[in-house]
Scaffold this motif. Structure first.
Motif, PDB file in Angstrom:
ATOM      1  N   ILE A   1      -9.844 -15.722  -6.287  1.00 46.25           N
ATOM      2  CA  ILE A   1      -9.253 -14.476  -6.777  1.00 46.25           C
ATOM      3  C   ILE A   1      -7.737 -14.615  -6.783  1.00 46.25           C
ATOM      4  CG2 ILE A   1     -11.133 -12.938  -6.109  1.00 46.25           C
ATOM      5  CD1 ILE A   1      -9.381 -12.198  -3.620  1.00 46.25           C
ATOM      6  N   SER A   2      -7.117 -13.945  -7.737  1.00 42.44           N
ATOM      7  CA  SER A   2      -5.658 -13.905  -7.799  1.00 42.44           C
ATOM      8  C   SER A   2      -5.246 -12.527  -8.295  1.00 42.44           C
ATOM      9  CB  SER A   2      -5.130 -14.993  -8.740  1.00 42.44           C
ATOM     10  OG  SER A   2      -3.724 -14.914  -8.810  1.00 42.44           O
ATOM     11  N   PHE A   3      -4.523 -11.816  -7.451  1.00 42.03           N
ATOM     12  CA  PHE A   3      -4.010 -10.485  -7.773  1.00 42.03           C
ATOM     13  C   PHE A   3      -2.522 -10.475  -7.442  1.00 42.03           C
ATOM     14  CE2 PHE A   3      -8.522  -9.820  -6.932  1.00 42.03           C
ATOM     15  CZ  PHE A   3      -8.910  -9.018  -8.001  1.00 42.03           C
ATOM     16  N   PRO A   4      -1.681 -11.078  -8.294  1.00 40.79           N
ATOM     17  CA  PRO A   4      -0.260 -11.254  -7.964  1.00 40.79           C
ATOM     18  C   PRO A   4       0.534  -9.962  -7.855  1.00 40.79           C
ATOM     19  CG  PRO A   4      -0.697 -11.936 -10.226  1.00 40.79           C
ATOM     20  CD  PRO A   4      -2.021 -11.662  -9.597  1.00 40.79           C
ATOM     21  N   ASN A   5       0.052  -8.866  -8.440  1.00 40.11           N
ATOM     22  CA  ASN A   5       0.798  -7.610  -8.419  1.00 40.11           C
ATOM     23  C   ASN A   5       0.160  -6.530  -7.562  1.00 40.11           C
ATOM     24  OD1 ASN A   5       2.966  -8.373 -10.238  1.00 40.11           O
ATOM     25  ND2 ASN A   5       1.327  -8.585 -11.745  1.00 40.11           N
ATOM     26  N   ALA A   6      -0.922  -6.863  -6.872  1.00 34.86           N
ATOM     27  CA  ALA A   6      -1.563  -5.881  -5.992  1.00 34.86           C
ATOM     28  C   ALA A   6      -0.709  -5.684  -4.748  1.00 34.86           C
ATOM     29  CB  ALA A   6      -2.955  -6.353  -5.608  1.00 34.86           C
TER      30      ALA A   6
ATOM     31  N   ALA B   1      -7.931 -17.141  -2.070  1.00 35.51           N
ATOM     32  CA  ALA B   1      -7.490 -15.774  -2.349  1.00 35.51           C
ATOM     33  C   ALA B   1      -5.969 -15.726  -2.409  1.00 35.51           C
ATOM     34  CB  ALA B   1      -8.009 -14.811  -1.294  1.00 35.51           C
ATOM     35  N   LYS B   2      -5.432 -15.301  -3.550  1.00 37.19           N
ATOM     36  CA  LYS B   2      -3.982 -15.182  -3.717  1.00 37.19           C
ATOM     37  C   LYS B   2      -3.626 -13.716  -3.913  1.00 37.19           C
ATOM     38  CE  LYS B   2      -3.376 -19.801  -5.402  1.00 37.19           C
ATOM     39  NZ  LYS B   2      -3.213 -20.697  -6.516  1.00 37.19           N
ATOM     40  N   LEU B   3      -2.964 -13.168  -2.890  1.00 38.13           N
ATOM     41  CA  LEU B   3      -2.533 -11.770  -2.861  1.00 38.13           C
ATOM     42  C   LEU B   3      -1.107 -11.735  -2.320  1.00 38.13           C
ATOM     43  CD1 LEU B   3      -5.823 -10.794  -1.095  1.00 38.13           C
ATOM     44  CD2 LEU B   3      -5.275 -10.039  -3.409  1.00 38.13           C
ATOM     45  N   PRO B   4      -0.160 -12.399  -2.988  1.00 42.58           N
ATOM     46  CA  PRO B   4       1.162 -12.640  -2.401  1.00 42.58           C
ATOM     47  C   PRO B   4       2.003 -11.402  -2.123  1.00 42.58           C
ATOM     48  CG  PRO B   4       1.162 -13.229  -4.718  1.00 42.58           C
ATOM     49  CD  PRO B   4      -0.262 -12.928  -4.349  1.00 42.58           C
ATOM     50  N   ASN B   5       1.663 -10.272  -2.717  1.00 36.64           N
ATOM     51  CA  ASN B   5       2.447  -9.053  -2.516  1.00 36.64           C
ATOM     52  C   ASN B   5       1.640  -7.940  -1.859  1.00 36.64           C
ATOM     53  OD1 ASN B   5       5.008  -9.839  -3.776  1.00 36.64           O
ATOM     54  ND2 ASN B   5       3.710 -10.123  -5.580  1.00 36.64           N
TER      55      ASN B   5
ATOM     56  N   THR C   1      -8.328 -20.901   1.794  1.00 34.79           N
ATOM     57  CA  THR C   1      -6.897 -20.734   1.527  1.00 34.79           C
ATOM     58  C   THR C   1      -6.618 -19.262   1.242  1.00 34.79           C
ATOM     59  OG1 THR C   1      -6.839 -22.949   0.569  1.00 34.79           O
ATOM     60  CG2 THR C   1      -4.980 -21.497   0.086  1.00 34.79           C
ATOM     61  N   LEU C   2      -5.618 -18.716   1.936  1.00 33.28           N
ATOM     62  CA  LEU C   2      -5.279 -17.300   1.792  1.00 33.28           C
ATOM     63  C   LEU C   2      -3.772 -17.131   1.689  1.00 33.28           C
ATOM     64  CD1 LEU C   2      -5.987 -14.249   1.940  1.00 33.28           C
ATOM     65  CD2 LEU C   2      -5.896 -14.467   4.429  1.00 33.28           C
ATOM     66  N   GLU C   3      -3.339 -16.410   0.665  1.00 37.50           N
ATOM     67  CA  GLU C   3      -1.926 -16.053   0.513  1.00 37.50           C
ATOM     68  C   GLU C   3      -1.848 -14.538   0.486  1.00 37.50           C
ATOM     69  OE1 GLU C   3       1.822 -16.736  -2.537  1.00 37.50           O
ATOM     70  OE2 GLU C   3      -0.090 -17.691  -2.969  1.00 37.50           O
ATOM     71  N   LEU C   4      -0.990 -13.964   1.354  1.00 39.63           N
ATOM     72  CA  LEU C   4      -0.849 -12.521   1.430  1.00 39.63           C
ATOM     73  C   LEU C   4       0.555 -12.161   1.889  1.00 39.63           C
ATOM     74  CD1 LEU C   4      -2.509 -11.140   4.655  1.00 39.63           C
ATOM     75  CD2 LEU C   4      -2.297 -13.568   4.235  1.00 39.63           C
ATOM     76  N   LEU C   5       0.941 -10.919   1.636  1.00 38.18           N
ATOM     77  CA  LEU C   5       2.228 -10.446   2.124  1.00 38.18           C
ATOM     78  C   LEU C   5       2.141 -10.170   3.609  1.00 38.18           C
ATOM     79  CD1 LEU C   5       5.139  -9.547   1.663  1.00 38.18           C
ATOM     80  CD2 LEU C   5       4.250  -7.267   1.143  1.00 38.18           C
ATOM     81  N   MET C   6       1.130  -9.396   4.001  1.00 42.41           N
ATOM     82  CA  MET C   6       1.008  -9.054   5.414  1.00 42.41           C
ATOM     83  C   MET C   6      -0.368  -8.505   5.744  1.00 42.41           C
ATOM     84  SD  MET C   6       3.222  -5.510   5.544  1.00 42.41           S
ATOM     85  CE  MET C   6       3.112  -5.410   7.305  1.00 42.41           C
ATOM     86  N   VAL C   7      -0.711  -8.625   7.021  1.00 40.36           N
ATOM     87  CA  VAL C   7      -1.892  -7.977   7.570  1.00 40.36           C
ATOM     88  C   VAL C   7      -1.484  -6.542   7.878  1.00 40.36           C
ATOM     89  CG1 VAL C   7      -3.565  -7.984   9.462  1.00 40.36           C
ATOM     90  CG2 VAL C   7      -2.682 -10.156   8.567  1.00 40.36           C
ATOM     91  N   ASP C   8      -2.368  -5.600   7.599  1.00 39.13           N
ATOM     92  CA  ASP C   8      -2.077  -4.194   7.869  1.00 39.13           C
ATOM     93  C   ASP C   8      -1.576  -4.016   9.297  1.00 39.13           C
ATOM     94  OD1 ASP C   8      -1.921  -1.525   7.142  1.00 39.13           O
ATOM     95  OD2 ASP C   8      -3.939  -1.082   7.834  1.00 39.13           O
ATOM     96  N   ARG C   9      -0.531  -3.217   9.472  1.00 36.38           N
ATOM     97  CA  ARG C   9       0.121  -2.935  10.755  1.00 36.38           C
ATOM     98  C   ARG C   9       0.715  -4.188  11.403  1.00 36.38           C
ATOM     99  NH1 ARG C   9      -5.068  -0.197  11.804  1.00 36.38           N
ATOM    100  NH2 ARG C   9      -5.381  -2.039  13.061  1.00 36.38           N
ATOM    101  N   GLU C  10       0.957  -5.229  10.592  1.00 31.18           N
ATOM    102  CA  GLU C  10       1.503  -6.497  11.090  1.00 31.18           C
ATOM    103  C   GLU C  10       0.707  -6.992  12.295  1.00 31.18           C
ATOM    104  OE1 GLU C  10       5.777  -6.000  11.485  1.00 31.18           O
ATOM    105  OE2 GLU C  10       6.004  -6.530   9.382  1.00 31.18           O
TER     106      GLU C  10
END
Length: 195
Positions: free
Chosen positions: A52-57, A74-78, A94-103
């Motif tokens: 999956i890739s959701f670059p603007n989510a 999974a690519k969720l960079p933002n 492989t996982l790309e994300l901005l952050m885990v909820d509540r850091e």
């Protein structure tokens, strides 16, 4: 109809609502370039999704990809990723994300603390600025972590008990002195510690 959906192409900015594609077990691909938010259980039990890739989510709701057993990338960079978003997605490597909820710690996105040993997560790229002391706890398959935030604050014991072999951060930031206690085979030439 859900039993027959194999591919989805979305052509405008949109929010994917709660349970929108839940149980679309033949869904193999989705063009997520225009998706801004993903609701709770949106893709739950989509067992044929592999990437999956959701670059603007910006938001991924609770249990959004729960039960996606074929998902490997999974690519969720933002995106801020909520609790249980990848519960039972045990083949995710492989996982790309901005952050885990509540850091919070990384395990929160699996919300399966009694069975973390069965997950295959190998590589994480994360833009979170505050990395908690127990960030990688309970994820024995995790080998590579890249902190992409400018000036990340990696707390004491963040990778403790993990098997992380490589940590990458070319940006200035602070790293707790014992952040790697328990991690094996650390590639020390890759570290930059800013006083």
């Amino acid at each position: 109809l859900k039993e027959k959906v194999t591919d989805i192409v979305l052509q405008q900015n949109m929010y994917i609502g709660d349970s929108a594609f839940e149980n679309c077990k033949k869904l193999k691909s989705i063009n997520g370039d225009f998706v801004t938010s993903i609701g709770s259980k949106a893709f739950k039990n989509c067992k044929s999704l592999t990437k999956i890739s959701f670059p603007n989510a910006h938001i991924v709701g609770m249990n959004a990809f729960e039960g996606c057993t074929s998902l490997t990338d999974a690519k969720l960079p933002n995106a801020r990723v909520s609790a249980g978003a990848f519960k039972n997605a045990k083949n995710l490597r492989t996982l790309e994300l901005l952050m885990v909820d509540r850091e919070a710690q990384l395990a929160l996105i699996f919300d399966d603390y009694d069975d973390l040993d069965s997950y295959n997560l190998n590589t994480v790229r994360i833009g979170q600025t505050q990395i908690p002391s127990d960030f990688a706890e309970g994820l024995p398959s995790l080998k590579n972590v890249e902190f992409t935030a400018e000036n990340p604050n990696v707390n004491f014991g963040a990778l403790e008990g993990s098997t992380v072999e490589g940590y990458y951060n070319n940006l200035f930031g602070t790293v707790g002195a014992s952040v790697y206690i328990g991690a094996r085979e650390i590639l020390t030439d890759l570290w930059y510690i800013h006083p």
